[in-house]
Design a protein around this motif. Sequence first.
Motif, PDB file in Angstrom:
ATOM      1  N   VAL A  23      -2.324  -2.141   6.803  1.00  0.00           N
ATOM      2  CA  VAL A  23      -1.622  -2.118   6.308  1.00  0.00           C
ATOM      3  C   VAL A  23      -1.908  -1.908   4.561  1.00  0.00           C
ATOM      4  CG1 VAL A  23      -0.543  -4.181   5.009  1.00  0.00           C
ATOM      5  CG2 VAL A  23      -0.927  -4.192   7.637  1.00  0.00           C
ATOM      6  N   PHE A  24      -2.919  -1.878   4.264  1.00  0.00           N
ATOM      7  CA  PHE A  24      -3.192  -1.262   2.895  1.00  0.00           C
ATOM      8  C   PHE A  24      -4.255  -0.229   2.678  1.00  0.00           C
ATOM      9  CE2 PHE A  24      -3.427  -6.445   3.483  1.00  0.00           C
ATOM     10  CZ  PHE A  24      -2.080  -5.904   2.265  1.00  0.00           C
ATOM     11  N   ALA A  75      -5.776  -5.619   7.967  1.00  0.00           N
ATOM     12  CA  ALA A  75      -5.764  -5.292   6.244  1.00  0.00           C
ATOM     13  C   ALA A  75      -5.832  -3.752   6.597  1.00  0.00           C
ATOM     14  CB  ALA A  75      -7.186  -6.297   6.106  1.00  0.00           C
ATOM     15  N   ARG A 134      -4.836   3.740   2.818  1.00  0.00           N
ATOM     16  CA  ARG A 134      -4.244   4.576   3.259  1.00  0.00           C
ATOM     17  C   ARG A 134      -5.004   6.101   2.079  1.00  0.00           C
ATOM     18  NH1 ARG A 134      -2.255   2.441   6.344  1.00  0.00           N
ATOM     19  NH2 ARG A 134       0.237   2.416   6.508  1.00  0.00           N
TER      20      ARG A 134
END
Length: 97
Positions: free
Chosen positions: A43-44, A40, A46
């Motif tokens: 992917v998420f 997670a 940033r």
Amino acid sequence: MLLIDCPHCGPRSETEFSYGGEAHIARPLDPAALSDAEWADYVFLRDNPKGLIRERWMHAHGCRRWFNVARDTVTYEILTVYPMGAEPPDLPERRYP
């Protein structure tokens, strides 16, 4: 509207491009070995800086090639464009209150 200087086609309107997210994020070598929380994060999560960010863009309505852009998120000024796989140029960090 941004004017993005495609390194292959020259300056074009941002409407011709697709945003690809933050640049220089390495994909995990063994994704299956990651925990759900680690996956997670990859992917998420940033950066969302106020100032300099390096991004990936693709000239979707042109040459269809990917490249990197160093952009100021406050002024929207594009500081430089450089090829995929290249080291990010050394640029001074911009600090905003």
